[in-house]
Design a protein around this motif. Structure first.
Motif, PDB file in Angstrom:
ATOM      1  N   LYS A   1      11.581 -37.939  -9.334  1.00  0.00           N
ATOM      2  CA  LYS A   1      12.898 -37.319  -9.292  1.00  0.00           C
ATOM      3  C   LYS A   1      12.818 -36.091  -8.383  1.00  0.00           C
ATOM      4  O   LYS A   1      11.871 -35.314  -8.453  1.00  0.00           O
ATOM      5  CB  LYS A   1      13.265 -36.894 -10.710  1.00  0.00           C
ATOM      6  CG  LYS A   1      14.729 -36.690 -10.969  1.00  0.00           C
ATOM      7  CD  LYS A   1      14.959 -36.315 -12.436  1.00  0.00           C
ATOM      8  CE  LYS A   1      14.945 -37.482 -13.374  1.00  0.00           C
ATOM      9  NZ  LYS A   1      16.152 -38.294 -13.349  1.00  0.00           N
TER      10      LYS A   1
ATOM     11  N   PHE B   1      15.282 -32.836  -6.967  1.00  0.00           N
ATOM     12  CA  PHE B   1      16.543 -32.091  -7.026  1.00  0.00           C
ATOM     13  C   PHE B   1      16.666 -31.274  -5.747  1.00  0.00           C
ATOM     14  O   PHE B   1      15.808 -30.441  -5.447  1.00  0.00           O
ATOM     15  CB  PHE B   1      16.571 -31.164  -8.237  1.00  0.00           C
ATOM     16  CG  PHE B   1      16.516 -31.881  -9.547  1.00  0.00           C
ATOM     17  CD1 PHE B   1      17.661 -32.434 -10.111  1.00  0.00           C
ATOM     18  CD2 PHE B   1      15.308 -32.018 -10.232  1.00  0.00           C
ATOM     19  CE1 PHE B   1      17.609 -33.109 -11.322  1.00  0.00           C
ATOM     20  CE2 PHE B   1      15.245 -32.690 -11.437  1.00  0.00           C
ATOM     21  CZ  PHE B   1      16.397 -33.240 -11.992  1.00  0.00           C
TER      22      PHE B   1
ATOM     23  N   PHE C   1      19.258 -26.321 -15.272  1.00  0.00           N
ATOM     24  CA  PHE C   1      17.861 -26.744 -15.247  1.00  0.00           C
ATOM     25  C   PHE C   1      17.051 -26.291 -16.464  1.00  0.00           C
ATOM     26  O   PHE C   1      15.847 -26.557 -16.522  1.00  0.00           O
ATOM     27  CB  PHE C   1      17.196 -26.252 -13.956  1.00  0.00           C
ATOM     28  CG  PHE C   1      17.606 -27.050 -12.754  1.00  0.00           C
ATOM     29  CD1 PHE C   1      16.972 -28.238 -12.448  1.00  0.00           C
ATOM     30  CD2 PHE C   1      18.655 -26.630 -11.947  1.00  0.00           C
ATOM     31  CE1 PHE C   1      17.359 -28.999 -11.350  1.00  0.00           C
ATOM     32  CE2 PHE C   1      19.050 -27.377 -10.851  1.00  0.00           C
ATOM     33  CZ  PHE C   1      18.399 -28.569 -10.548  1.00  0.00           C
TER      34      PHE C   1
ATOM     35  N   ILE D   1      15.203 -29.146 -18.032  1.00  0.00           N
ATOM     36  CA  ILE D   1      14.578 -30.094 -17.099  1.00  0.00           C
ATOM     37  C   ILE D   1      13.170 -29.620 -16.761  1.00  0.00           C
ATOM     38  O   ILE D   1      12.977 -28.503 -16.278  1.00  0.00           O
ATOM     39  CB  ILE D   1      15.430 -30.255 -15.817  1.00  0.00           C
ATOM     40  CG1 ILE D   1      16.805 -30.843 -16.167  1.00  0.00           C
ATOM     41  CG2 ILE D   1      14.705 -31.123 -14.784  1.00  0.00           C
ATOM     42  CD1 ILE D   1      17.782 -30.888 -15.013  1.00  0.00           C
TER      43      ILE D   1
ATOM     44  N   ALA E   1       8.745 -34.419 -11.153  1.00  0.00           N
ATOM     45  CA  ALA E   1      10.104 -33.992 -10.801  1.00  0.00           C
ATOM     46  C   ALA E   1       9.973 -32.692 -10.026  1.00  0.00           C
ATOM     47  O   ALA E   1       9.382 -31.734 -10.507  1.00  0.00           O
ATOM     48  CB  ALA E   1      10.943 -33.783 -12.051  1.00  0.00           C
TER      49      ALA E   1
ATOM     50  N   LEU F   1      11.869 -29.679  -7.362  1.00  0.00           N
ATOM     51  CA  LEU F   1      13.124 -29.038  -6.971  1.00  0.00           C
ATOM     52  C   LEU F   1      12.908 -28.431  -5.595  1.00  0.00           C
ATOM     53  O   LEU F   1      11.863 -27.824  -5.339  1.00  0.00           O
ATOM     54  CB  LEU F   1      13.502 -27.966  -7.988  1.00  0.00           C
ATOM     55  CG  LEU F   1      14.847 -27.264  -7.784  1.00  0.00           C
ATOM     56  CD1 LEU F   1      15.439 -26.863  -9.137  1.00  0.00           C
ATOM     57  CD2 LEU F   1      14.726 -26.029  -6.904  1.00  0.00           C
TER      58      LEU F   1
ATOM     59  N   VAL G   1      24.020 -29.349  -6.367  1.00  0.00           N
ATOM     60  CA  VAL G   1      22.752 -30.019  -6.705  1.00  0.00           C
ATOM     61  C   VAL G   1      22.905 -31.520  -6.473  1.00  0.00           C
ATOM     62  O   VAL G   1      23.856 -32.132  -6.964  1.00  0.00           O
ATOM     63  CB  VAL G   1      22.360 -29.782  -8.184  1.00  0.00           C
ATOM     64  CG1 VAL G   1      21.066 -30.530  -8.520  1.00  0.00           C
ATOM     65  CG2 VAL G   1      22.229 -28.308  -8.499  1.00  0.00           C
TER      66      VAL G   1
ATOM     67  N   GLU H   1      20.694 -34.986  -7.126  1.00  0.00           N
ATOM     68  CA  GLU H   1      19.523 -35.544  -7.806  1.00  0.00           C
ATOM     69  C   GLU H   1      19.171 -36.866  -7.133  1.00  0.00           C
ATOM     70  O   GLU H   1      20.012 -37.752  -7.011  1.00  0.00           O
ATOM     71  CB  GLU H   1      19.837 -35.775  -9.285  1.00  0.00           C
ATOM     72  CG  GLU H   1      18.696 -36.357 -10.070  1.00  0.00           C
ATOM     73  CD  GLU H   1      19.056 -36.589 -11.526  1.00  0.00           C
ATOM     74  OE1 GLU H   1      18.533 -37.565 -12.095  1.00  0.00           O
ATOM     75  OE2 GLU H   1      19.856 -35.806 -12.088  1.00  0.00           O
TER      76      GLU H   1
ATOM     77  N   ASP I   1      16.746 -40.088  -7.457  1.00  0.00           N
ATOM     78  CA  ASP I   1      15.858 -40.840  -8.350  1.00  0.00           C
ATOM     79  C   ASP I   1      15.321 -42.038  -7.591  1.00  0.00           C
ATOM     80  O   ASP I   1      16.095 -42.799  -7.004  1.00  0.00           O
ATOM     81  CB  ASP I   1      16.617 -41.323  -9.586  1.00  0.00           C
ATOM     82  CG  ASP I   1      17.107 -40.166 -10.438  1.00  0.00           C
ATOM     83  OD1 ASP I   1      16.256 -39.438 -10.956  1.00  0.00           O
ATOM     84  OD2 ASP I   1      18.335 -39.987 -10.560  1.00  0.00           O
TER      85      ASP I   1
ATOM     86  N   ARG J   1      25.251 -33.757  -8.793  1.00  0.00           N
ATOM     87  CA  ARG J   1      25.429 -33.154 -10.108  1.00  0.00           C
ATOM     88  C   ARG J   1      26.488 -32.085 -10.019  1.00  0.00           C
ATOM     89  O   ARG J   1      26.546 -31.058 -10.319  1.00  0.00           O
ATOM     90  CB  ARG J   1      24.108 -32.591 -10.625  1.00  0.00           C
ATOM     91  CG  ARG J   1      23.116 -33.703 -10.874  1.00  0.00           C
ATOM     92  CD  ARG J   1      21.794 -33.152 -11.334  1.00  0.00           C
ATOM     93  NE  ARG J   1      21.449 -33.789 -12.584  1.00  0.00           N
ATOM     94  CZ  ARG J   1      21.239 -33.171 -13.727  1.00  0.00           C
ATOM     95  NH1 ARG J   1      21.335 -31.876 -13.820  1.00  0.00           N
ATOM     96  NH2 ARG J   1      20.898 -33.842 -14.787  1.00  0.00           N
TER      97      ARG J   1
END
Length: 195
Positions: A2, A4, A42, A45, A143, A145, A178, A180, A182, A195
């Motif tokens: 993932k 972000f 977040f 997350i 994940a 960012l 944001v 995301e 995946d 998002r």
């Protein structure tokens, strides 16, 4: 996996709509509030690693977003906004009036146009994507960012979604936006959620 993609909060700028590239501006009060909202987004997350453009507006956004969370953070020069060269910090009206032909040319040839002393979106893509691919390889199971800029987000989305920069300029990328990403292993493609 993932990823972000986070656009920094609103900048402190009072001169009207302008070309803002690598000029190093801090967040405005509104940008600080947007970053605090991102912190709420977040809060639950789990992040493996965080990457950021070294420009103040991205670092500030990230500092507020993470608060005191202990997440490995890496400054990445390649995540800086597109270099607008001599146009950086100049208003759009000023460029329209003083350089009408170049202004029109940029509109027609957004992907390849280079402002004096700057870079094109094509060059930005060549700068950003090797680093982005490296981040993917280093964090395949996690994940991450990425705190960065509208231009950088556009080129990443364009590459993963197979869209042209012209198509992506139709999208509004507001401050504090944001995306995301995946990774769908079964279909070998990225799924993108705004998002």
């Amino acid at each position: 996996m993932k990823i972000f993609l986070v656009r920094h909060g609103k900048i402190k700028w009072l001169k009207g709509k302008a070309y803002i590239g690598q000029i190093d501006l801090p967040l405005s009060q509104e940008g600080i509030i947007q970053s605090q909202e991102l912190r709420k987004t977040f809060a639950e997350i789990s992040l493996t690693k965080v990457y950021t453009s070294p420009l103040k507006r991205c670092v500030q956004t990230l500092d507020i977003l993470l608060a005191k969370r202990n997440v490995p953070t890496v400054l990445v020069d390649a995540l800086k906004e597109i270099n607008m060269g001599d146009w950086d910090g100049r208003t759009i009206d000023e460029i329209k009036i003083n350089h009408p032909e170049d202004y029109q040319k940029r509109g027609r040839l957004i992907n390849t146009f280079v402002p004096p002393g700057g870079e094109s979106f094509e060059a930005l893509t060549k700068r950003v994507m090797p680093e982005f691919n490296k981040m993917i390889k280093e964090n395949y199971q996690g994940a991450i960012l990425i705190s960065t800029h509208a231009g950088v987000i556009r080129v990443i989305l364009g590459e993963v979604m197979g869209l042209s920069i012209n198509e992506l300029f139709k999208w509004k990328l507001l401050y504090g936006t944001v995306f995301e990403l995946d990774y769908d292993e079964r279909n070998d493609k990225w799924v993108v959620v705004n998002r």
